[in-house]
Design a protein around this motif. Structure first.
Motif, PDB file in Angstrom:
ATOM      1  N   MET A   1      -8.080   1.809 -23.155  1.00  0.00           N
ATOM      2  CA  MET A   1      -7.550   1.169 -24.355  1.00  0.00           C
ATOM      3  C   MET A   1      -7.225  -0.296 -24.076  1.00  0.00           C
ATOM      4  SD  MET A   1      -5.079   4.011 -26.105  1.00  0.00           S
ATOM      5  CE  MET A   1      -5.731   5.596 -26.648  1.00  0.00           C
ATOM      6  N   SER A   2      -7.285  -1.131 -25.107  1.00  0.00           N
ATOM      7  CA  SER A   2      -7.047  -2.556 -24.936  1.00  0.00           C
ATOM      8  C   SER A   2      -5.557  -2.858 -24.884  1.00  0.00           C
ATOM      9  CB  SER A   2      -7.686  -3.326 -26.096  1.00  0.00           C
ATOM     10  OG  SER A   2      -7.124  -2.925 -27.331  1.00  0.00           O
ATOM     11  N   VAL A   3      -5.214  -3.896 -24.113  1.00  0.00           N
ATOM     12  CA  VAL A   3      -3.830  -4.324 -24.040  1.00  0.00           C
ATOM     13  C   VAL A   3      -3.536  -5.254 -25.206  1.00  0.00           C
ATOM     14  CG1 VAL A   3      -3.790  -4.098 -21.541  1.00  0.00           C
ATOM     15  CG2 VAL A   3      -4.412  -6.290 -22.568  1.00  0.00           C
ATOM     16  N   VAL A   4      -2.234  -5.434 -25.495  1.00  0.00           N
ATOM     17  CA  VAL A   4      -1.813  -6.321 -26.581  1.00  0.00           C
ATOM     18  C   VAL A   4      -0.925  -7.405 -26.000  1.00  0.00           C
ATOM     19  CG1 VAL A   4      -2.018  -4.536 -28.343  1.00  0.00           C
ATOM     20  CG2 VAL A   4       0.135  -4.804 -27.130  1.00  0.00           C
ATOM     21  N   SER A   5      -0.734  -8.482 -26.758  1.00  0.00           N
ATOM     22  CA  SER A   5       0.004  -9.628 -26.235  1.00  0.00           C
ATOM     23  C   SER A   5       1.492  -9.563 -26.527  1.00  0.00           C
ATOM     24  CB  SER A   5      -0.578 -10.922 -26.816  1.00  0.00           C
ATOM     25  OG  SER A   5      -0.472 -10.915 -28.238  1.00  0.00           O
ATOM     26  N   ALA A   6       1.875  -8.848 -27.588  1.00  0.00           N
ATOM     27  CA  ALA A   6       3.294  -8.765 -27.945  1.00  0.00           C
ATOM     28  C   ALA A   6       3.579  -7.437 -28.633  1.00  0.00           C
ATOM     29  CB  ALA A   6       3.690  -9.927 -28.846  1.00  0.00           C
ATOM     30  N   ILE A   7       4.794  -6.948 -28.445  1.00  0.00           N
ATOM     31  CA  ILE A   7       5.198  -5.695 -29.078  1.00  0.00           C
ATOM     32  C   ILE A   7       6.694  -5.746 -29.375  1.00  0.00           C
ATOM     33  CG2 ILE A   7       5.751  -4.426 -26.961  1.00  0.00           C
ATOM     34  CD1 ILE A   7       3.803  -2.948 -29.907  1.00  0.00           C
ATOM     35  N   THR A   8       7.092  -5.194 -30.510  1.00  0.00           N
ATOM     36  CA  THR A   8       8.504  -5.071 -30.868  1.00  0.00           C
ATOM     37  C   THR A   8       8.846  -3.589 -30.942  1.00  0.00           C
ATOM     38  OG1 THR A   8       8.535  -7.141 -32.116  1.00  0.00           O
ATOM     39  CG2 THR A   8      10.264  -5.532 -32.619  1.00  0.00           C
ATOM     40  N   VAL A   9       9.958  -3.216 -30.338  1.00  0.00           N
ATOM     41  CA  VAL A   9      10.408  -1.825 -30.341  1.00  0.00           C
ATOM     42  C   VAL A   9      11.819  -1.767 -30.912  1.00  0.00           C
ATOM     43  CG1 VAL A   9      10.789   0.258 -28.966  1.00  0.00           C
ATOM     44  CG2 VAL A   9       9.027  -1.385 -28.271  1.00  0.00           C
ATOM     45  N   ILE A  10      12.027  -0.883 -31.867  1.00  0.00           N
ATOM     46  CA  ILE A  10      13.352  -0.662 -32.453  1.00  0.00           C
ATOM     47  C   ILE A  10      13.808   0.740 -32.052  1.00  0.00           C
ATOM     48  CG2 ILE A  10      14.685  -0.481 -34.591  1.00  0.00           C
ATOM     49  CD1 ILE A  10      12.707  -2.427 -35.852  1.00  0.00           C
ATOM     50  N   VAL A  11      15.004   0.828 -31.447  1.00  0.00           N
ATOM     51  CA  VAL A  11      15.490   2.094 -30.898  1.00  0.00           C
ATOM     52  C   VAL A  11      16.858   2.420 -31.500  1.00  0.00           C
ATOM     53  CG1 VAL A  11      15.920   3.420 -28.798  1.00  0.00           C
ATOM     54  CG2 VAL A  11      14.312   1.497 -28.745  1.00  0.00           C
ATOM     55  N   PRO A  12      17.045   3.648 -31.976  1.00  0.00           N
ATOM     56  CA  PRO A  12      18.330   4.013 -32.588  1.00  0.00           C
ATOM     57  C   PRO A  12      19.425   4.306 -31.573  1.00  0.00           C
ATOM     58  CG  PRO A  12      16.875   5.907 -32.600  1.00  0.00           C
ATOM     59  CD  PRO A  12      16.062   4.744 -32.084  1.00  0.00           C
ATOM     60  N   ALA A  13      20.657   4.100 -32.008  1.00  0.00           N
ATOM     61  CA  ALA A  13      21.812   4.575 -31.252  1.00  0.00           C
ATOM     62  C   ALA A  13      21.806   6.094 -31.239  1.00  0.00           C
ATOM     63  CB  ALA A  13      23.099   4.066 -31.898  1.00  0.00           C
ATOM     64  N   THR A  14      22.583   6.664 -30.337  1.00  0.00           N
ATOM     65  CA  THR A  14      22.675   8.114 -30.270  1.00  0.00           C
ATOM     66  C   THR A  14      24.122   8.539 -30.059  1.00  0.00           C
ATOM     67  OG1 THR A  14      22.141   7.979 -27.909  1.00  0.00           O
ATOM     68  CG2 THR A  14      20.346   8.544 -29.400  1.00  0.00           C
ATOM     69  N   THR A  15      24.421   9.746 -30.486  1.00  0.00           N
ATOM     70  CA  THR A  15      25.695  10.375 -30.162  1.00  0.00           C
ATOM     71  C   THR A  15      25.379  11.660 -29.415  1.00  0.00           C
ATOM     72  OG1 THR A  15      27.798  11.212 -31.041  1.00  0.00           O
ATOM     73  CG2 THR A  15      25.842  11.552 -32.424  1.00  0.00           C
ATOM     74  N   ALA A  16      25.988  11.833 -28.267  1.00  0.00           N
ATOM     75  CA  ALA A  16      25.644  12.965 -27.410  1.00  0.00           C
ATOM     76  C   ALA A  16      26.804  13.943 -27.272  1.00  0.00           C
ATOM     77  CB  ALA A  16      25.233  12.466 -26.033  1.00  0.00           C
ATOM     78  N   ASN A  17      26.476  15.128 -26.860  1.00  0.00           N
ATOM     79  CA  ASN A  17      27.384  16.247 -26.575  1.00  0.00           C
ATOM     80  C   ASN A  17      27.789  17.024 -27.827  1.00  0.00           C
ATOM     81  OD1 ASN A  17      27.379  15.462 -23.834  1.00  0.00           O
ATOM     82  ND2 ASN A  17      29.136  14.122 -24.150  1.00  0.00           N
ATOM     83  N   LEU A  18      28.261  16.317 -28.875  1.00  0.00           N
ATOM     84  CA  LEU A  18      28.704  16.984 -30.107  1.00  0.00           C
ATOM     85  C   LEU A  18      29.671  18.130 -29.803  1.00  0.00           C
ATOM     86  CD1 LEU A  18      25.368  17.124 -32.185  1.00  0.00           C
ATOM     87  CD2 LEU A  18      27.137  15.349 -32.154  1.00  0.00           C
ATOM     88  N   GLY A  19      30.596  17.869 -28.904  1.00  0.00           N
ATOM     89  CA  GLY A  19      31.570  18.886 -28.530  1.00  0.00           C
ATOM     90  C   GLY A  19      31.064  19.740 -27.385  1.00  0.00           C
ATOM     91  N   PRO A  20      30.619  20.981 -27.657  1.00  0.00           N
ATOM     92  CA  PRO A  20      30.248  21.908 -26.586  1.00  0.00           C
ATOM     93  C   PRO A  20      28.870  21.662 -25.971  1.00  0.00           C
ATOM     94  CG  PRO A  20      29.903  22.970 -28.691  1.00  0.00           C
ATOM     95  CD  PRO A  20      30.581  21.649 -28.977  1.00  0.00           C
ATOM     96  N   GLY A  21      28.074  20.757 -26.537  1.00  0.00           N
ATOM     97  CA  GLY A  21      26.721  20.552 -26.031  1.00  0.00           C
ATOM     98  C   GLY A  21      26.652  19.531 -24.914  1.00  0.00           C
TER      99      GLY A  21
END
Length: 303
Positions: A1-21
């Protein structure tokens, strides 16, 4: 596959464990960091904007860049020199997965710059290896609420249905709590009774999230593995818990390692829960930002 010169990535925040997890479940939230990588001649340059931008490293020690380099180490190639532009929307060291956004952002950006050399599963495995546990990086990459389990060599990722009436309310204080400090207060062993307690409550949590059953969620958000020890590190924890539940929340938990606190409620009570949590921390002399969010179902996006 061909390479690209620029890329933008948007990543969401997360909340972990949710108590017992603890260390196995997490959910992506509609709060984002944005990372743009552009190939350039010369050396590395990193530019950061947004809240707390001055606190982000702008050299090779930057976690986002370290993840970028990790990808190239994995494919046994030399990383290109790049300009990195960071737009911060996720608070640092607050229990909302800021480090996970950097790890996922760096890996996804490198993969896309090289024409998607690796599969999403391979990127996920690299992200988990860098973070050390899956609860933040998996939903940051994939979106939604996710449960992760391993049989040793490989991870099994399960999508957790999240009922549309359940609203996460986050209360972000103006102080930090490092993950290492939060892990340092945990016991090295737990009793059989506590292990059984958390197993049962995690099962009930999964059903509560799927059905929106408020009574189940009120019970399910209880935990004995980490929150009883960590809450002492968060001033006003008990007061916020009482305030949130009195205003209509099903319950309140520590988001990730903290100090952000997360309440789950329904749409009818979300504004009241916001106001109650904010007022409770103000009474403790703590400035905080409190807001209702919704689940991000897409995860990391690149263009």
């Amino acid at each position: 596959m061909s390479v690209v010169s620029a890329i933008t990535v948007i990543v969401p925040a997360t909340t972990a464990n949710l108590g017992p997890g603890f260390d196995c479940i997490g959910a992506a939230l509609k709060l984002y960091n944005e990372f743009k990588f552009t190939r350039q001649e010369g050396g590395l340059s990193i530019h950061v904007t947004g809240t707390e931008a001055e606190r982000v490293q702008s050299d090779e020690s930057n976690l986002l860049y370290q993840a970028f380099v990790k990808f190239y180490q994995y494919i046994e190639q030399t990383p290109p020199t790049v300009k990195i532009e960071i737009k911060l929307g996720v608070p640092l060291a607050r229990g909302l997965g800021s480090s996970a956004t950097a790890i996922v952002g760096g890996l996804v950006a490198a993969n896309q710059l090289e024409g998607a050399t690796l599969s999403q599963s391979q990127v996920m495995e690299l992200a988990i290896a860098m973070e050390g546990h899956p609860d933040n990086v998996v939903p940051a990459l994939l979106g939604g609420c996710r449960l992760a389990a391993t049989s040793g060599a490989a991870w099994e990722i399960c999508d957790v249905p999240w009922h549309q009436d359940i609203v996460p309310v986050i209360a972000i204080p103006n102080f930090e709590l490092s993950t290492s400090e939060a892990r340092g207060v945990l016991p090295t062993e737990v009793s059989r009774a506590d292990a059984i307690f958390n197993t049962a409550h995690l099962g009930l949590l999964l059903r509560g999230l799927e059905t929106g059953n408020g009574q189940w969620l009120k019970t399910a958000l209880q935990d004995r593995l980490h929150q009883p020890y960590r809450k002492a590190l968060i001033p006003g924890y008990d007061a916020l818990n009482i305030a949130a539940v009195s205003a209509g929340a099903y319950g309140m938990v520590i988001s990730g390692a903290g100090p952000t606190l997360l309440s789950l409620t329904d749409k009818l009570h979300s504004e009241a829960v916001e106001a109650a949590m904010l007022a409770a921390w103000q009474e403790e002399g703590i400035t905080a930002e409190v807001r209702s969010l919704s689940l991000d179902t897409q995860g990391a996006k690149s263009f």
